[in-house]
Design a protein around this motif. Sequence first.
Motif, mmCIF file in Angstrom:
data_model
loop_
_atom_site.group_PDB
_atom_site.id
_atom_site.type_symbol
_atom_site.label_atom_id
_atom_site.label_comp_id
_atom_site.label_asym_id
_atom_site.label_seq_id
_atom_site.Cartn_x
_atom_site.Cartn_y
_atom_site.Cartn_z
ATOM 1 N N ILE A 1 1.172 -1.488 -0.279
ATOM 2 C CA ILE A 1 -0.202 0.283 0.251
ATOM 3 C C ILE A 1 1.236 1.291 0.481
ATOM 4 C CG2 ILE A 1 -0.256 -0.408 2.459
ATOM 5 C CD1 ILE A 1 -2.747 1.119 0.200
ATOM 6 N N ALA A 2 2.001 1.354 1.099
ATOM 7 C CA ALA A 2 2.550 2.320 1.020
ATOM 8 C C ALA A 2 3.563 2.750 -0.584
ATOM 9 C CB ALA A 2 3.627 2.600 2.420
ATOM 10 N N ARG A 3 3.992 1.846 -0.947
ATOM 11 C CA ARG A 3 4.386 2.451 -2.197
ATOM 12 C C ARG A 3 3.865 2.546 -3.136
ATOM 13 N NH1 ARG A 3 7.706 -4.352 -2.696
ATOM 14 N NH2 ARG A 3 9.469 -3.534 -4.033
ATOM 15 N N VAL A 4 2.788 1.810 -3.672
ATOM 16 C CA VAL A 4 1.793 2.486 -4.199
ATOM 17 C C VAL A 4 0.960 3.829 -4.015
ATOM 18 C CG1 VAL A 4 -0.369 2.503 -6.011
ATOM 19 C CG2 VAL A 4 0.708 -0.133 -5.140
ATOM 20 N N TYR A 5 1.394 4.428 -3.036
ATOM 21 C CA TYR A 5 0.704 5.072 -2.733
ATOM 22 C C TYR A 5 1.660 6.260 -3.580
ATOM 23 C CZ TYR A 5 -0.844 9.261 0.201
ATOM 24 O OH TYR A 5 -0.880 10.930 0.598
ATOM 25 N N ARG A 6 3.331 5.886 -2.562
ATOM 26 C CA ARG A 6 4.300 7.479 -2.708
ATOM 27 C C ARG A 6 4.380 7.025 -4.219
ATOM 28 N NH1 ARG A 6 7.188 3.402 1.399
ATOM 29 N NH2 ARG A 6 7.019 4.674 3.289
ATOM 30 N N TYR A 7 3.893 5.754 -5.350
ATOM 31 C CA TYR A 7 4.715 6.363 -6.090
ATOM 32 C C TYR A 7 3.325 6.917 -6.962
ATOM 33 C CZ TYR A 7 4.228 5.046 -11.231
ATOM 34 O OH TYR A 7 4.333 5.605 -13.022
ATOM 35 N N SER B 1 -2.875 14.610 -2.286
ATOM 36 C CA SER B 1 -3.264 13.297 -1.787
ATOM 37 C C SER B 1 -4.366 12.890 -1.982
ATOM 38 C CB SER B 1 -3.065 13.984 -0.119
ATOM 39 O OG SER B 1 -3.285 14.325 0.082
ATOM 40 N N GLN B 2 -4.882 13.675 -2.024
ATOM 41 C CA GLN B 2 -6.722 13.102 -2.157
ATOM 42 C C GLN B 2 -6.688 12.341 -4.148
ATOM 43 O OE1 GLN B 2 -9.539 12.825 -0.548
ATOM 44 N NE2 GLN B 2 -7.736 14.187 1.408
ATOM 45 N N VAL B 3 -6.218 12.362 -4.677
ATOM 46 C CA VAL B 3 -6.035 12.313 -5.806
ATOM 47 C C VAL B 3 -5.266 10.907 -5.899
ATOM 48 C CG1 VAL B 3 -4.553 11.951 -8.369
ATOM 49 C CG2 VAL B 3 -6.537 14.571 -7.347
ATOM 50 N N ALA B 4 -4.362 11.024 -4.855
ATOM 51 C CA ALA B 4 -2.829 9.813 -4.751
ATOM 52 C C ALA B 4 -3.490 9.011 -3.887
ATOM 53 C CB ALA B 4 -1.913 9.791 -4.029
ATOM 54 N N GLN B 5 -5.414 8.882 -2.872
ATOM 55 C CA GLN B 5 -5.616 7.821 -2.471
ATOM 56 C C GLN B 5 -6.982 7.759 -3.288
ATOM 57 O OE1 GLN B 5 -7.309 9.888 1.196
ATOM 58 N NE2 GLN B 5 -5.442 9.553 2.195
ATOM 59 N N ASP B 6 -7.638 8.637 -4.358
ATOM 60 C CA ASP B 6 -8.438 7.481 -5.774
ATOM 61 C C ASP B 6 -7.478 7.131 -6.103
ATOM 62 O OD1 ASP B 6 -9.888 9.636 -4.006
ATOM 63 O OD2 ASP B 6 -10.355 10.906 -5.411
ATOM 64 N N LEU B 7 -6.120 7.069 -6.472
ATOM 65 C CA LEU B 7 -5.682 6.053 -7.428
ATOM 66 C C LEU B 7 -4.839 5.073 -6.754
ATOM 67 C CD1 LEU B 7 -4.293 8.916 -9.484
ATOM 68 C CD2 LEU B 7 -6.236 7.715 -10.429
ATOM 69 N N THR B 8 -5.303 4.815 -5.513
ATOM 70 C CA THR B 8 -3.943 3.741 -5.104
ATOM 71 C C THR B 8 -5.800 2.995 -4.631
ATOM 72 O OG1 THR B 8 -2.820 5.075 -3.867
ATOM 73 C CG2 THR B 8 -3.310 3.668 -2.786
ATOM 74 N N SER B 9 -6.534 3.646 -4.377
ATOM 75 C CA SER B 9 -7.755 2.405 -4.426
ATOM 76 C C SER B 9 -7.956 2.085 -5.867
ATOM 77 C CB SER B 9 -9.219 3.179 -3.209
ATOM 78 O OG SER B 9 -8.492 4.113 -2.668
ATOM 79 N N GLU B 10 -7.839 2.716 -6.589
ATOM 80 C CA GLU B 10 -8.667 2.437 -8.123
ATOM 81 C C GLU B 10 -7.324 1.048 -8.415
ATOM 82 O OE1 GLU B 10 -8.753 4.980 -10.728
ATOM 83 O OE2 GLU B 10 -10.732 6.666 -9.279
ATOM 84 N N SER B 11 -6.253 1.645 -7.797
ATOM 85 C CA SER B 11 -5.094 0.484 -8.579
ATOM 86 C C SER B 11 -5.385 -1.403 -7.265
ATOM 87 C CB SER B 11 -3.804 0.341 -8.425
ATOM 88 O OG SER B 11 -3.739 2.085 -8.454
ATOM 89 N N LEU C 1 -8.195 -1.635 -6.037
ATOM 90 C CA LEU C 1 -9.073 -2.434 -6.958
ATOM 91 C C LEU C 1 -9.046 -3.002 -7.987
ATOM 92 C CD1 LEU C 1 -12.383 -2.263 -6.055
ATOM 93 C CD2 LEU C 1 -12.388 -0.688 -7.563
ATOM 94 N N ALA C 2 -8.679 -3.042 -9.175
ATOM 95 C CA ALA C 2 -7.874 -2.992 -10.367
ATOM 96 C C ALA C 2 -7.315 -4.157 -10.102
ATOM 97 C CB ALA C 2 -7.805 -2.147 -11.214
ATOM 98 N N ALA C 3 -6.234 -4.657 -9.304
ATOM 99 C CA ALA C 3 -5.494 -5.585 -8.511
ATOM 100 C C ALA C 3 -6.320 -6.549 -8.482
ATOM 101 C CB ALA C 3 -4.021 -4.783 -7.621
ATOM 102 N N LEU C 4 -7.057 -6.699 -7.283
ATOM 103 C CA LEU C 4 -8.157 -7.712 -6.851
ATOM 104 C C LEU C 4 -8.769 -8.228 -7.649
ATOM 105 C CD1 LEU C 4 -9.254 -8.913 -4.142
ATOM 106 C CD2 LEU C 4 -10.495 -7.032 -4.338
ATOM 107 N N LYS C 5 -9.362 -7.396 -8.023
ATOM 108 C CA LYS C 5 -10.660 -8.076 -9.293
ATOM 109 C C LYS C 5 -9.059 -8.972 -11.261
ATOM 110 C CE LYS C 5 -14.020 -4.568 -9.906
ATOM 111 N NZ LYS C 5 -15.696 -5.409 -9.650
ATOM 112 N N ASN C 6 -8.501 -8.536 -10.840
ATOM 113 C CA ASN C 6 -7.962 -9.320 -11.852
ATOM 114 C C ASN C 6 -6.259 -9.917 -11.989
ATOM 115 O OD1 ASN C 6 -8.517 -8.050 -14.617
ATOM 116 N ND2 ASN C 6 -7.791 -6.531 -13.166
ATOM 117 N N PHE C 7 -7.167 -10.538 -9.893
ATOM 118 C CA PHE C 7 -5.798 -10.767 -8.653
ATOM 119 C C PHE C 7 -6.010 -12.633 -10.406
ATOM 120 C CE2 PHE C 7 -4.593 -12.433 -4.974
ATOM 121 C CZ PHE C 7 -3.008 -12.454 -5.058
ATOM 122 N N HIS C 8 -6.649 -13.296 -10.368
ATOM 123 C CA HIS C 8 -6.803 -14.389 -11.090
ATOM 124 C C HIS C 8 -5.956 -14.039 -12.605
ATOM 125 C CE1 HIS C 8 -9.893 -12.402 -12.578
ATOM 126 N NE2 HIS C 8 -9.631 -12.994 -14.738
#
Lengths: 196, 345
Positions: free
Chosen positions: A38-44, A52-62, A64-71
């Motif tokens: 989480i911290a690494r993605v957020y920092r990036y 920071s607000q945009v960073a939080q949104d994009l971190t969540s979205e990232s 979420l996308a990873a979870l949906k595409n885990f398989h």
Amino acid sequence: MVETSKTRWTMQSNSGEPFANVDDHSSKTFSEFYSCHIARVYRYILTNVGDSQVAQDLTSESFLAALKNFHRYRGEGSPSAWLLGIARHKVKDYFRSRQNPLPLESVISIASITPSPEELAEQRFQIAQVTKALRALSPNRADALVLHTFAGLSVGEIGQILGKSDGAVKLLIYRAVQDLKMFLAPEKEGLKNGQE
Amino acid sequence: MDKSEKSAEDLVEFLTALRDEQATPHSLSLSEEEVTLTKELVSLAKAVDPDPHFVREVEKRLLALYKAEQRSTAPSLSNFVADLVLIWRLTMLKQKRFVYAIVVGIALMVSVFTVLPALAQFTLTHFAPREVEKLPFAGDAGTRSIESPEPYSSTSETLEERTDFTAKSESASLSIDPLISYSSDIKTLEGQAGFLVLWPRYVPPGCYFREGYYLDKPIAEIHLVYDSDNNQPCFDMIQRQADRIHRPFVGPGAVEEMDINGKAALYIGGVWVVNESLADRGTMSDRGLMITLSPEEKAKLFEGATWVEAGSQQLVFEHSGLLIRIQAGPSIPKEELVKIAESIE
């Protein structure tokens, strides 16, 4: 015939320890994966977008996308590189969807860093400086530097994302630092003069 | 190595050591300015952390979603029902040549009774076969997982009302009749299913579309049945909305990844063959035709199953939001299945 080995689906952490089997799909495993990244993605993302607000949104979205595409993650390459590759796309999509990037003068609030107001002010300024300077760099140089320094990826992992050799990635990082040095020098001088 | 490469090597080595809090190497070809900037960057990177509240909230949301996804991918009762319906249909049609399909059904319904780690997973989003040496059957002490079909629970008739499943150690019974509706008018079936059927522009020479039928919710599947000129089975094309994951057990090495018009597809060659078919399991009752299996019968079926590569074949792929399975006996060449799939519009 397809590869049937279970190892194909076993993720490896940076330290080489298996941390997730895709088919296990255990909550604990995903939690560990999340905590580790989480911290690494957020920092990036924060370093790229500067807000920071945009960073939080994009971190969540990232995530979420990873979870949906885990398989779809096949254990080919590093999971960190895979995740940061998703985050990188989110950042690109964000800038593509905006005609103009956020003005850097807008508040860059970095939550939960050092409580000292002086230190906080200094770090805000540095992040703003770095973000601004990164936007002036070539995208690959900026990406290589941020993925290495802020997201903690190895040279090899960055190579996976950018499609470059180790040597090419090192050169990108080196040149990014040279460019950054050039861009930040006048800013630092200005800061010093202002303080005096 | 030229000067730039050496400098790059040194810089990355220094940067990495700082970042990972390891001893920084000596005698590097870095200027003082580069060293300072590098230290500042690393220091800044370490100082930036996401808000702990944000971290917790996102984790909570992701875990909730993760668990929901797990529920949706777990073996479901709908698969079991679908397989039994398929068995029943084949039985009623007295197509003994379709024995391979019956045992495929048996293999698929095993997924209802066992929750085992997958040995392989492939490229389709909503179809993930699991390769096993032997058909897993947990027995009475096993982990049975039958789920309520939540997406359809708001309908007037629940699955529990249609079926009469009891505990694993007891017999399992299923009333078939209300679940299946035949029609030569595909538009009627499409109206029931809630999606439009995709048609192949190519079918093997001598094959023709005979009829379609719809398996009601929670299966929600349209079957297009193609026969040959002499009324022998040719192939079935089975379509459902790609909104859940089907995870059948298959034999070792049975799955081959393929490419259909640039998209992932899976070819499964083979079938589980058991000592007896379910051909005589159907009995009439006041609820219509019932299929009943005792625990001993189930165990016997599963334990005696062996994977036979030449028995059957399926080509599975996703197209326009549908999961499509083309299922055929060994008489149809694999290349023909591919041509059918490629011709779908």
